[in-house]
Design a protein around this motif. Structure first.
Motif, short mmCIF file in Angstrom:
data_model
loop_
_atom_site.label_atom_id
_atom_site.label_comp_id
_atom_site.label_asym_id
_atom_site.label_seq_id
_atom_site.Cartn_x
_atom_site.Cartn_y
_atom_site.Cartn_z
N ALA A 1 1.14 17.00 1.86
CA ALA A 1 2.28 17.93 1.99
C ALA A 1 3.41 17.29 2.81
O ALA A 1 4.59 17.55 2.56
N PHE A 2 3.03 16.46 3.80
CA PHE A 2 4.04 15.82 4.65
C PHE A 2 3.61 14.38 4.92
O PHE A 2 2.61 14.14 5.59
N SER A 3 4.35 13.42 4.38
CA SER A 3 3.95 12.02 4.58
C SER A 3 5.16 11.15 4.90
O SER A 3 5.49 10.21 4.19
N VAL A 4 5.83 11.50 6.00
CA VAL A 4 6.99 10.72 6.45
C VAL A 4 6.49 9.69 7.46
O VAL A 4 5.87 10.05 8.46
N MET A 5 6.75 8.42 7.18
CA MET A 5 6.21 7.36 8.02
C MET A 5 7.19 6.89 9.10
O MET A 5 8.39 6.85 8.88
N ASP A 6 6.63 6.56 10.25
CA ASP A 6 7.41 5.99 11.36
C ASP A 6 7.60 4.50 11.08
O ASP A 6 6.63 3.77 10.87
N SER B 1 0.84 -1.20 0.00
CA SER B 1 0.00 0.00 0.00
C SER B 1 0.88 1.26 0.00
O SER B 1 2.05 1.19 -0.36
N THR B 2 0.33 2.37 0.40
CA THR B 2 0.96 3.67 0.14
C THR B 2 0.80 4.69 1.26
O THR B 2 -0.17 4.63 2.01
N ASP B 3 1.75 5.62 1.33
CA ASP B 3 1.64 6.77 2.25
C ASP B 3 0.49 7.69 1.86
O ASP B 3 0.06 8.53 2.65
#
Length: 285
Positions: A252-257, A102-104
């Motif tokens: 705009a901001f999709s940084v994953m942990d 899947s995706t951010d």
């Protein structure tokens, strides 16, 4: 070794899985062509799994044309949701575990914070909505699943941002690159290695996981790194997303942990720039 079946074998990640399987000496793996593994054909999927009897199915098949999806809603939904559901049903009927990509883009991406698996998903485009619906279909149908959300995928295969920038950089004197969308690039070879790590671990901690390379960057800084590493003499200019309007809105901001996948499977994740160096090295071969 558990037998593995790869759906969507012709795409970018499918080709990376093929390369990594060869490097790792994984021989019990099947890469059927699209005609044999059409995820919109339930009967076909059922007979494919009955014939091959895989222990794991990796689903790389997806509708990923983010802007086109705004017009091709039905097709996007068919592939990303119905296709995922069909595959989950075939896995359930044949006792296989599904690794689903899947995706951010399931996130709205409107606040600056690392996104965890349990954070509320609120997609802002058709692609994101259909991918989230696909995740939910898999969760509802099949307990034995690993869903891996990833972001900004690139490699030496297929069409992607790195190859586009190298091409445009060679053709033009300057380029305007969006600087106010922030995320993390992911080298699809690294993702492929991680998928095999999960399968070979025999760890049954099923569920949802985030995977991208380490670090944070904007499309502009990503492009700058591509030009620097490849010695491409092009002037890159930072522009706001508003200067390059697209049909679909982007987070705009999709940084994953990634702490969950790292601790569960004891996985080391490379820093994005190091992986980019490796990819460009492979492209130059």
């Amino acid at each position: 070794m558990n037998k593995i079946l790869v759906i969507g074998a012709g795409g970018q990640l499918g080709q990376c899985l093929k390369t990594v399987a060869e490097r790792r000496g994984i021989s019990e793996i099947v890469f059927p062509v699209e005609q044999e593994a059409n995820i919109l054909n339930q009967g076909l999927l059922n007979s494919l799994l009955e014939k091959e009897k895989p222990k794991f199915v990796i689903n790389c098949a997806a509708y990923t044309a983010v802007d086109k999806a705004e017009d091709e809603v039905d097709l996007s939904k068919a592939v990303n949701e119905t296709g995922a559901a069909n595959l989950a049903k075939a896995c359930k009927a044949n006792g296989a575990t599904l690794v689903h990509i899947s995706t951010d883009f399931v996130f709205e991406g409107n606040e600056v914070k690392l996104l965890k698996e349990e954070d509320a998903a609120n997609p802002i485009n058709v692609y994101g909505v259909t991918k989230l619906d696909g995740e939910n279909a898999v969760i509802d149908i099949l307990d034995e699943h690993f869903i891996l959300r990833t972001s900004w995928l690139y490699s030496e295969y297929a069409n992607n941002f790195v190859k586009t920038m190298l091409k445009l950089g060679a053709e033009r004197d300057e380029l305007g690159i969006i600087a106010d969308q922030v995320g993390t690039p992911t080298y699809a070879i690294d993702l492929a290695n991680t998928i095999f790590d999960i399968i070979q671990s025999e760890n049954k901690s099923y569920g949802l996981y985030h995977y991208s390379n380490e670090g944070v960057t904007s499309w502009f800084d990503f492009a700058k790194a591509i030009f620097d590493i490849s010695n491409t003499a092009v002037k890159a200019n930072p522009i706001p997303g508003s200067a390059y309007p697209t049909k679909a809105k982007r987070p705009a901001f999709s940084v994953m942990d990634k702490s969950k996948i790292k601790s569960t499977f004891n996985i080391q994740i490379p820093y994005w720039r190091d992986s980019l160096v490796e990819c460009i090295k492979q492209l130059n071969k």
